[in-house]
Scaffold this motif. Structure first.
Motif, PDB file in Angstrom:
ATOM      1  N   GLY A 179       0.829  -1.210   0.000  1.00 40.95           N
ATOM      2  CA  GLY A 179       0.000   0.000   0.000  1.00 40.95           C
ATOM      3  C   GLY A 179       0.860   1.256   0.000  1.00 40.95           C
ATOM      4  N   VAL A 180       1.917   1.218   0.797  1.00 39.12           N
ATOM      5  CA  VAL A 180       2.819   2.366   0.858  1.00 39.12           C
ATOM      6  C   VAL A 180       3.557   2.516  -0.463  1.00 39.12           C
ATOM      7  CG1 VAL A 180       4.916   3.256   1.953  1.00 39.12           C
ATOM      8  CG2 VAL A 180       3.106   2.282   3.359  1.00 39.12           C
ATOM      9  N   SER A 181       4.043   1.394  -0.991  1.00 39.59           N
ATOM     10  CA  SER A 181       4.783   1.483  -2.252  1.00 39.59           C
ATOM     11  C   SER A 181       3.855   1.874  -3.397  1.00 39.59           C
ATOM     12  CB  SER A 181       5.499   0.164  -2.556  1.00 39.59           C
ATOM     13  OG  SER A 181       4.561  -0.870  -2.760  1.00 39.59           O
ATOM     14  N   GLY A 182       2.597   1.480  -3.321  1.00 41.52           N
ATOM     15  CA  GLY A 182       1.630   1.882  -4.345  1.00 41.52           C
ATOM     16  C   GLY A 182       1.397   3.388  -4.315  1.00 41.52           C
ATOM     17  N   ARG A 183       1.240   3.925  -3.094  1.00 40.70           N
ATOM     18  CA  ARG A 183       1.052   5.381  -2.970  1.00 40.70           C
ATOM     19  C   ARG A 183       2.311   6.127  -3.408  1.00 40.70           C
ATOM     20  NH1 ARG A 183      -1.815   4.563   2.511  1.00 40.70           N
ATOM     21  NH2 ARG A 183       0.323   4.239   3.122  1.00 40.70           N
ATOM     22  N   LEU A 184       3.459   5.575  -3.031  1.00 39.27           N
ATOM     23  CA  LEU A 184       4.723   6.184  -3.420  1.00 39.27           C
ATOM     24  C   LEU A 184       4.877   6.171  -4.944  1.00 39.27           C
ATOM     25  CD1 LEU A 184       7.384   7.452  -2.564  1.00 39.27           C
ATOM     26  CD2 LEU A 184       8.345   5.157  -2.371  1.00 39.27           C
ATOM     27  N   ALA A 185       4.504   5.033  -5.545  1.00 41.39           N
ATOM     28  CA  ALA A 185       4.598   4.933  -7.004  1.00 41.39           C
ATOM     29  C   ALA A 185       3.682   5.951  -7.671  1.00 41.39           C
ATOM     30  CB  ALA A 185       4.251   3.518  -7.454  1.00 41.39           C
ATOM     31  N   ARG A 199       2.690   8.782  -6.367  1.00 39.78           N
ATOM     32  CA  ARG A 199       3.263  10.103  -6.122  1.00 39.78           C
ATOM     33  C   ARG A 199       4.433  10.368  -7.076  1.00 39.78           C
ATOM     34  NH1 ARG A 199       4.950  11.239  -0.167  1.00 39.78           N
ATOM     35  NH2 ARG A 199       2.702  11.034   0.076  1.00 39.78           N
ATOM     36  N   VAL A 200       5.280   9.357  -7.260  1.00 43.61           N
ATOM     37  CA  VAL A 200       6.412   9.493  -8.175  1.00 43.61           C
ATOM     38  C   VAL A 200       5.909   9.707  -9.601  1.00 43.61           C
ATOM     39  CG1 VAL A 200       8.353   8.251  -9.222  1.00 43.61           C
ATOM     40  CG2 VAL A 200       8.040   8.211  -6.744  1.00 43.61           C
ATOM     41  N   ASP A 201       4.898   8.946  -9.996  1.00 37.08           N
ATOM     42  CA  ASP A 201       4.327   9.122 -11.345  1.00 37.08           C
ATOM     43  C   ASP A 201       3.785  10.538 -11.523  1.00 37.08           C
ATOM     44  OD1 ASP A 201       4.961   6.577 -12.132  1.00 37.08           O
ATOM     45  OD2 ASP A 201       2.951   5.747 -11.755  1.00 37.08           O
ATOM     46  N   ARG A 202       3.088  11.035 -10.504  1.00 34.25           N
ATOM     47  CA  ARG A 202       2.520  12.384 -10.583  1.00 34.25           C
ATOM     48  C   ARG A 202       3.640  13.432 -10.679  1.00 34.25           C
ATOM     49  NH1 ARG A 202      -0.689  12.301  -6.316  1.00 34.25           N
ATOM     50  NH2 ARG A 202       0.885  13.152  -4.927  1.00 34.25           N
ATOM     51  N   VAL A 203       4.678  13.259  -9.879  1.00 36.81           N
ATOM     52  CA  VAL A 203       5.802  14.200  -9.922  1.00 36.81           C
ATOM     53  C   VAL A 203       6.479  14.154 -11.284  1.00 36.81           C
ATOM     54  CG1 VAL A 203       8.103  14.666  -8.993  1.00 36.81           C
ATOM     55  CG2 VAL A 203       6.210  14.210  -7.431  1.00 36.81           C
ATOM     56  N   LEU A 204       6.679  12.956 -11.804  1.00 36.63           N
ATOM     57  CA  LEU A 204       7.293  12.833 -13.130  1.00 36.63           C
ATOM     58  C   LEU A 204       6.415  13.456 -14.210  1.00 36.63           C
ATOM     59  CD1 LEU A 204       8.814   9.236 -13.037  1.00 36.63           C
ATOM     60  CD2 LEU A 204      10.039  11.410 -13.026  1.00 36.63           C
ATOM     61  N   ARG A 205       5.137  13.243 -14.123  1.00 33.91           N
ATOM     62  CA  ARG A 205       4.206  13.804 -15.106  1.00 33.91           C
ATOM     63  C   ARG A 205       4.257  15.332 -15.030  1.00 33.91           C
ATOM     64  NH1 ARG A 205       0.176  10.808 -13.996  1.00 33.91           N
ATOM     65  NH2 ARG A 205      -0.660  12.105 -12.331  1.00 33.91           N
ATOM     66  N   ASN A 206       4.213  15.866 -13.805  1.00 34.97           N
ATOM     67  CA  ASN A 206       4.287  17.320 -13.632  1.00 34.97           C
ATOM     68  C   ASN A 206       5.620  17.863 -14.146  1.00 34.97           C
ATOM     69  OD1 ASN A 206       1.774  17.282 -12.477  1.00 34.97           O
ATOM     70  ND2 ASN A 206       2.509  17.404 -10.370  1.00 34.97           N
TER      71      ASN A 206
END
Length: 89
Positions: free
Chosen positions: A9-15, A17-24
């Motif tokens: 669950g934590v790694s899913g949220r982290l993933a 968040r990372v995807d969102r940061v990369l997209r931004n």
């Protein structure tokens, strides 16, 4: 087993968040590239405009210089004629 579920669950949220940061970041990078390209175009137009302005100014200066030289030449010729007339007379 419960620790694995919690971690996923934590790694899913982290993933996410990372995807969102990369997209931004990709969007920001694309925007920055567009702005840079526009700035280059604006700078090139300004440089070209300044070059045209300088060329016009130089042409006017040359024209005035030529007219001034012609006037001086006419005055010198007239002065030489007057000077010769004084000696001949």
């Amino acid at each position: 087993m419960p620790s694995q579920v919690g971690n996923s669950g934590v790694s899913g949220r982290l993933a996410k968040r990372v995807d969102r940061v990369l997209r931004n970041t990709r969007v920001e990078l694309a925007t920055a590239k567009k702005i840079l390209a526009e700035d280059k175009r604006v700078a090139k137009r300004a440089k070209d405009k300044l070059a045209r302005k300088n060329a016009k100014r130089a042409a006017k200066l040359m024209q005035k210089t030529i007219l001034s030289l012609e006037d001086h030449h006419e005055l010198l010729v007239q002065q030489q004629k007057n000077t010769r007339g004084d000696y001949e007379g």
